[in-house]
Motif scaffolding. Structure first.
Motif, PDB file in Angstrom:
ATOM      1  N   VAL A  76     -11.769  -6.124  -1.642  1.00 27.95           N
ATOM      2  CA  VAL A  76     -12.611  -5.545  -2.689  1.00 27.95           C
ATOM      3  C   VAL A  76     -12.481  -4.029  -2.723  1.00 27.95           C
ATOM      4  CG1 VAL A  76     -15.000  -5.165  -3.421  1.00 27.95           C
ATOM      5  CG2 VAL A  76     -14.260  -7.453  -2.716  1.00 27.95           C
ATOM      6  N   VAL A  77     -12.528  -3.393  -1.549  1.00 27.14           N
ATOM      7  CA  VAL A  77     -12.410  -1.934  -1.493  1.00 27.14           C
ATOM      8  C   VAL A  77     -11.043  -1.483  -2.003  1.00 27.14           C
ATOM      9  CG1 VAL A  77     -12.370   0.087   0.015  1.00 27.14           C
ATOM     10  CG2 VAL A  77     -14.081  -1.702   0.370  1.00 27.14           C
ATOM     11  N   ALA A  78      -9.977  -2.187  -1.591  1.00 26.22           N
ATOM     12  CA  ALA A  78      -8.632  -1.834  -2.049  1.00 26.22           C
ATOM     13  C   ALA A  78      -8.508  -2.010  -3.560  1.00 26.22           C
ATOM     14  CB  ALA A  78      -7.596  -2.684  -1.327  1.00 26.22           C
ATOM     15  N   ALA A  79      -9.137  -3.058  -4.087  1.00 22.50           N
ATOM     16  CA  ALA A  79      -9.046  -3.323  -5.524  1.00 22.50           C
ATOM     17  C   ALA A  79      -9.792  -2.270  -6.338  1.00 22.50           C
ATOM     18  CB  ALA A  79      -9.593  -4.710  -5.831  1.00 22.50           C
ATOM     19  N   LEU A  80     -10.916  -1.790  -5.825  1.00 22.51           N
ATOM     20  CA  LEU A  80     -11.741  -0.842  -6.569  1.00 22.51           C
ATOM     21  C   LEU A  80     -11.381   0.621  -6.312  1.00 22.51           C
ATOM     22  CD1 LEU A  80     -15.266  -2.529  -6.158  1.00 22.51           C
ATOM     23  CD2 LEU A  80     -13.661  -2.721  -8.072  1.00 22.51           C
ATOM     24  N   ALA A  81     -10.565   0.892  -5.285  1.00 16.81           N
ATOM     25  CA  ALA A  81     -10.232   2.273  -4.933  1.00 16.81           C
ATOM     26  C   ALA A  81      -9.332   2.893  -5.999  1.00 16.81           C
ATOM     27  CB  ALA A  81      -9.537   2.321  -3.583  1.00 16.81           C
ATOM     28  N   PRO A  82      -9.674   4.066  -6.527  1.00 18.14           N
ATOM     29  CA  PRO A  82      -8.782   4.761  -7.468  1.00 18.14           C
ATOM     30  C   PRO A  82      -7.458   5.094  -6.774  1.00 18.14           C
ATOM     31  CG  PRO A  82     -10.989   5.721  -7.494  1.00 18.14           C
ATOM     32  CD  PRO A  82     -10.940   4.776  -6.326  1.00 18.14           C
ATOM     33  N   GLY A  83      -6.378   5.068  -7.522  1.00 16.53           N
ATOM     34  CA  GLY A  83      -5.065   5.300  -6.936  1.00 16.53           C
ATOM     35  C   GLY A  83      -4.906   6.656  -6.292  1.00 16.53           C
ATOM     36  N   HIS A  84      -5.719   7.637  -6.718  1.00 18.71           N
ATOM     37  CA  HIS A  84      -5.617   8.987  -6.166  1.00 18.71           C
ATOM     38  C   HIS A  84      -6.558   9.215  -4.985  1.00 18.71           C
ATOM     39  CE1 HIS A  84      -8.893   9.134  -9.154  1.00 18.71           C
ATOM     40  NE2 HIS A  84      -9.451   9.961  -8.292  1.00 18.71           N
ATOM     41  N   SER A  85      -7.356   8.190  -4.606  1.00 18.44           N
ATOM     42  CA  SER A  85      -8.351   8.350  -3.548  1.00 18.44           C
ATOM     43  C   SER A  85      -7.763   7.965  -2.194  1.00 18.44           C
ATOM     44  CB  SER A  85      -9.596   7.508  -3.845  1.00 18.44           C
ATOM     45  OG  SER A  85     -10.517   7.602  -2.777  1.00 18.44           O
ATOM     46  N   PHE A  86      -7.331   8.955  -1.446  1.00 17.65           N
ATOM     47  CA  PHE A  86      -6.803   8.702  -0.105  1.00 17.65           C
ATOM     48  C   PHE A  86      -7.880   8.084   0.783  1.00 17.65           C
ATOM     49  CE2 PHE A  86      -6.277   9.925   4.310  1.00 17.65           C
ATOM     50  CZ  PHE A  86      -4.958   9.602   4.568  1.00 17.65           C
TER      51      PHE A  86
ATOM     52  N   THR B 270       0.809  -1.224   0.000  1.00 15.32           N
ATOM     53  CA  THR B 270       0.000   0.000   0.000  1.00 15.32           C
ATOM     54  C   THR B 270       0.841   1.272   0.000  1.00 15.32           C
ATOM     55  OG1 THR B 270      -1.874  -1.111   1.061  1.00 15.32           O
ATOM     56  CG2 THR B 270      -1.782   1.283   1.228  1.00 15.32           C
ATOM     57  N   PRO B 271       1.868   1.432   0.862  1.00 18.38           N
ATOM     58  CA  PRO B 271       2.675   2.647   0.780  1.00 18.38           C
ATOM     59  C   PRO B 271       3.335   2.840  -0.583  1.00 18.38           C
ATOM     60  CG  PRO B 271       3.091   1.509   2.843  1.00 18.38           C
ATOM     61  CD  PRO B 271       2.285   0.578   1.988  1.00 18.38           C
ATOM     62  N   ILE B 272       3.803   1.751  -1.177  1.00 21.28           N
ATOM     63  CA  ILE B 272       4.443   1.839  -2.493  1.00 21.28           C
ATOM     64  C   ILE B 272       3.409   2.211  -3.556  1.00 21.28           C
ATOM     65  CG2 ILE B 272       5.678   0.499  -4.244  1.00 21.28           C
ATOM     66  CD1 ILE B 272       6.831  -1.124  -1.860  1.00 21.28           C
ATOM     67  N   HIS B 273       2.214   1.647  -3.465  1.00 20.29           N
ATOM     68  CA  HIS B 273       1.118   1.992  -4.373  1.00 20.29           C
ATOM     69  C   HIS B 273       0.768   3.469  -4.247  1.00 20.29           C
ATOM     70  CE1 HIS B 273      -2.664   1.638  -6.546  1.00 20.29           C
ATOM     71  NE2 HIS B 273      -3.330   2.078  -5.480  1.00 20.29           N
ATOM     72  N   MET B 274       0.728   3.958  -3.015  1.00 20.10           N
ATOM     73  CA  MET B 274       0.412   5.367  -2.800  1.00 20.10           C
ATOM     74  C   MET B 274       1.514   6.285  -3.324  1.00 20.10           C
ATOM     75  SD  MET B 274      -1.298   5.248   1.034  1.00 20.10           S
ATOM     76  CE  MET B 274      -1.695   7.007   0.999  1.00 20.10           C
ATOM     77  N   HIS B 275       2.760   5.919  -3.111  1.00 13.65           N
ATOM     78  CA  HIS B 275       3.862   6.741  -3.617  1.00 13.65           C
ATOM     79  C   HIS B 275       3.850   6.786  -5.141  1.00 13.65           C
ATOM     80  CE1 HIS B 275       6.702   7.597  -0.117  1.00 13.65           C
ATOM     81  NE2 HIS B 275       5.616   7.069   0.434  1.00 13.65           N
ATOM     82  N   ALA B 276       3.466   5.685  -5.775  1.00 12.94           N
ATOM     83  CA  ALA B 276       3.398   5.660  -7.237  1.00 12.94           C
ATOM     84  C   ALA B 276       2.317   6.585  -7.770  1.00 12.94           C
ATOM     85  CB  ALA B 276       3.144   4.227  -7.713  1.00 12.94           C
ATOM     86  N   HIS B 277       1.351   6.931  -6.921  1.00 15.00           N
ATOM     87  CA  HIS B 277       0.264   7.832  -7.339  1.00 15.00           C
ATOM     88  C   HIS B 277       0.425   9.218  -6.728  1.00 15.00           C
ATOM     89  CE1 HIS B 277      -1.579   3.991  -8.523  1.00 15.00           C
ATOM     90  NE2 HIS B 277      -2.321   4.702  -9.343  1.00 15.00           N
ATOM     91  N   GLY B 278       1.644   9.551  -6.306  1.00 17.77           N
ATOM     92  CA  GLY B 278       1.931  10.915  -5.914  1.00 17.77           C
ATOM     93  C   GLY B 278       1.806  11.250  -4.441  1.00 17.77           C
ATOM     94  N   PHE B 279       1.453  10.295  -3.603  1.00 19.13           N
ATOM     95  CA  PHE B 279       1.355  10.565  -2.168  1.00 19.13           C
ATOM     96  C   PHE B 279       2.744  10.546  -1.529  1.00 19.13           C
ATOM     97  CE2 PHE B 279      -2.922   8.862  -3.069  1.00 19.13           C
ATOM     98  CZ  PHE B 279      -3.705   9.861  -2.496  1.00 19.13           C
ATOM     99  N   GLY B 280       2.939  11.369  -0.500  1.00 20.23           N
ATOM    100  CA  GLY B 280       4.205  11.428   0.201  1.00 20.23           C
ATOM    101  C   GLY B 280       4.244  10.512   1.404  1.00 20.23           C
ATOM    102  N   THR B 281       5.380  10.572   2.116  1.00 21.25           N
ATOM    103  CA  THR B 281       5.565   9.710   3.284  1.00 21.25           C
ATOM    104  C   THR B 281       4.552  10.011   4.386  1.00 21.25           C
ATOM    105  OG1 THR B 281       7.939   9.594   2.808  1.00 21.25           O
ATOM    106  CG2 THR B 281       7.225   8.969   5.029  1.00 21.25           C
TER     107      THR B 281
ATOM    108  N   LEU C 113       0.077   8.159   7.568  1.00 25.68           N
ATOM    109  CA  LEU C 113      -1.241   8.314   8.172  1.00 25.68           C
ATOM    110  C   LEU C 113      -2.124   7.104   7.880  1.00 25.68           C
ATOM    111  CD1 LEU C 113      -3.378   9.908   9.667  1.00 25.68           C
ATOM    112  CD2 LEU C 113      -3.864  11.171   7.543  1.00 25.68           C
ATOM    113  N   VAL C 114      -2.069   6.607   6.659  1.00 23.51           N
ATOM    114  CA  VAL C 114      -2.864   5.431   6.302  1.00 23.51           C
ATOM    115  C   VAL C 114      -2.424   4.223   7.131  1.00 23.51           C
ATOM    116  CG1 VAL C 114      -3.287   3.731   4.474  1.00 23.51           C
ATOM    117  CG2 VAL C 114      -3.488   6.156   3.978  1.00 23.51           C
ATOM    118  N   ILE C 115      -1.105   4.040   7.262  1.00 25.08           N
ATOM    119  CA  ILE C 115      -0.611   2.923   8.062  1.00 25.08           C
ATOM    120  C   ILE C 115      -0.984   3.094   9.535  1.00 25.08           C
ATOM    121  CG2 ILE C 115       1.456   1.717   8.855  1.00 25.08           C
ATOM    122  CD1 ILE C 115       0.662   1.076   5.999  1.00 25.08           C
ATOM    123  N   ALA C 116      -0.998   4.344  10.005  1.00 22.22           N
ATOM    124  CA  ALA C 116      -1.409   4.597  11.387  1.00 22.22           C
ATOM    125  C   ALA C 116      -2.875   4.212  11.593  1.00 22.22           C
ATOM    126  CB  ALA C 116      -1.197   6.062  11.744  1.00 22.22           C
ATOM    127  N   LEU C 117      -3.731   4.584  10.648  1.00 22.19           N
ATOM    128  CA  LEU C 117      -5.149   4.204  10.725  1.00 22.19           C
ATOM    129  C   LEU C 117      -5.297   2.684  10.661  1.00 22.19           C
ATOM    130  CD1 LEU C 117      -6.676   6.924   8.346  1.00 22.19           C
ATOM    131  CD2 LEU C 117      -6.922   6.802  10.843  1.00 22.19           C
TER     132      LEU C 117
END
Length: 421
Positions: A317-327, A260-271, A276-280
């Motif tokens: 299912v939610v992870a698979a359908l979530a757009p890469g830019h949708s935090f 997930t962190p690598i997927h998020m970084h590939a879509h422009g999210f920072g550390t 925050l996502v990992i904390a949640l």
């Protein structure tokens, strides 16, 4: 020559109120150590993959650190289980934390030297800290009444929440501290882990007295005869089912969480965003524990095993359908993933504890956690390969589907086997 388990010299039976007081003290000490060690877990789940990617320049190997970490957890589970069986929970858990602290320090040195080999060895040792954090849940149940074991286990698990949430949120400040010390920024959380694991070990060594497992062996055998075999308070549909639930929960959680962190970084999210996502996610892994324990004690492990499978499927299912830019949707998927893992951990632990006699309980629990750690290693290693050759959504959907099919299948197989017996 085999040595008998160490037991205290006490021979006089302890009154039930005294046992209850000792159980409360045990839980208090475990809560403190879990808060500390929870913060120590942050580095492995938040920046290990990113650090490996930076050092190896290879995305497909980003899951390797988690695989090594969980492989180290597997080896540590055997050792901690055997030490606990022989000497008690205190030395076993403390040794795991101190080894994890050594691994955290080793990661920092490896990053400074730019040595992948040392990084891999250090991550392997770091896994011992995660094993002690996980096996502490068994210590919470050693002195608990049979009808309250799931709740006692969940009380220990929930204590990890504070440190588990705070750790990832400290990714940026810890990185700044590392930079101020002229260290690679991604090593900041491993500095935190080294301190946190050391403090957790000292807490147990100083205050976890008397040792709950050693004391439990001196008490009259706990009788479960007050609960009929099919009652919710005596769920244990079989040791194998408990192992399957624990293994599937760990495999699915590690595989999806790692990428997930690598997927998020590939879509422009920072550390900060991925932290925050990992904390949640980490909070959802531990925070529901008191409720989960009550649900297991109330409705039984079979029902909660099915609920576990359904929740992990929903996360996939939610992870698979979530757009890469949708935090928001990515965060929701990771929260569901954490809740599903929590359901599986508390449920599986209750089954394993109920299915093993006190005389061999610690050893069996250690072996069960080996299977859990191996599942995590497989999930961590395979996640990078699957995501690299296909995609993150396919990885998430596949993991959810595996959990949804395999867990109920294990329950059905156990029931058929019981009927034949």
């Amino acid at each position: 020559m085999a040595h008998p388990p160490l037991t205290p010299a006490r021979t006089t039976p302890i009154a039930a109120p005294a046992v209850s007081a000792l159980q409360r003290r045990t839980l208090t000490v475990l809560l403190v150590s879990q808060v500390l060690s929870g913060a120590g877990l942050a580095a492995g789940v938040t920046v290990a993959g990113l650090l490996a990617k930076e050092m190896l320049h290879n995305t497909s190997l980003s899951g390797l650190p988690i695989a090594l970490l969980t492989a180290g957890s597997a080896g540590a589970a055997v050792v901690i289980g055997r030490v606990s069986q022989r000497f008690g929970r205190r030395p076993g858990l403390a040794a795991g934390y101190l080894t994890g602290a050594l691994g955290g320090a080793g990661v920092v040195v490896a990053a400074v030297l730019g040595s992948p080999a040392l990084l891999f060895l250090a991550l392997f040792l770091y896994g011992s800290g995660t094993t002690s954090n996980l096996q502490a849940r068994y210590a919470g149940a050693d002195l608990a009444a049979p009808r309250q074991r799931a709740r006692a286990t969940s009380t220990v698990i929930v204590a990890t929440t504070a440190g588990g949430i705070a750790g990832p949120l400290l990714a940026a400040p810890a990185g700044h501290l590392a930079a101020a010390l002229h260290l690679p920024e991604l090593t900041g959380l491993f500095l935190l882990s080294t301190v946190a694991f050391t403090l957790a070990a000292l807490t147990l060594l100083v205050w976890l007295r008397p040792d709950p497992l050693v004391l439990a062996r001196t008490l009259p055998a706990a009788s479960d005869e007050g609960a009929p075999p099919d009652s919710p308070s005596r769920p244990a549909p079989g040791l194998l089912v408990g192992v399957v639930v624990l293994v599937l929960s760990q495999l699915v959680m590690v595989a999806v969480m790692t990428m997930t962190p690598i997927h998020m970084h590939a879509h422009g999210f920072g550390t900060a965003a991925s932290g925050l996502v990992i904390a949640l996610h980490t909070g959802s892994m531990y925070l529901p524990s008191p409720l989960t324990g009550r649900l297991v004690d109330r409705f039984g492990a079979t029902a909660m095993s099915v609920v576990t499978a359904g929740t992990l499927l929903a996360a996939g299912v939610v992870a698979a359908l979530a757009p890469g830019h949708s935090f928001t949707l990515i965060a929701l998927a990771l929260v569901l993933l954490g809740i599903g893992w929590n359901f599986g951990l508390v449920t599986g632990t209750a089954i394993v504890t109920d299915s093993t006699p006190l005389a061999t309980r610690a050893k069996v629990q250690g072996l069960v956690d080996v299977a859990v750690a191996v599942a995590g290693a497989v999930g961590g290693l395979a996640s990078g390969m699957v995501a690299a050759t296909t995609s993150y959504p396919i990885l998430a959907a596949l993991c959810g589907a595996i959990a949804f099919v395999a867990a109920p299948a294990a329950i059905v197989a156990a029931r058929k086997s019981s009927a034949r017996s």
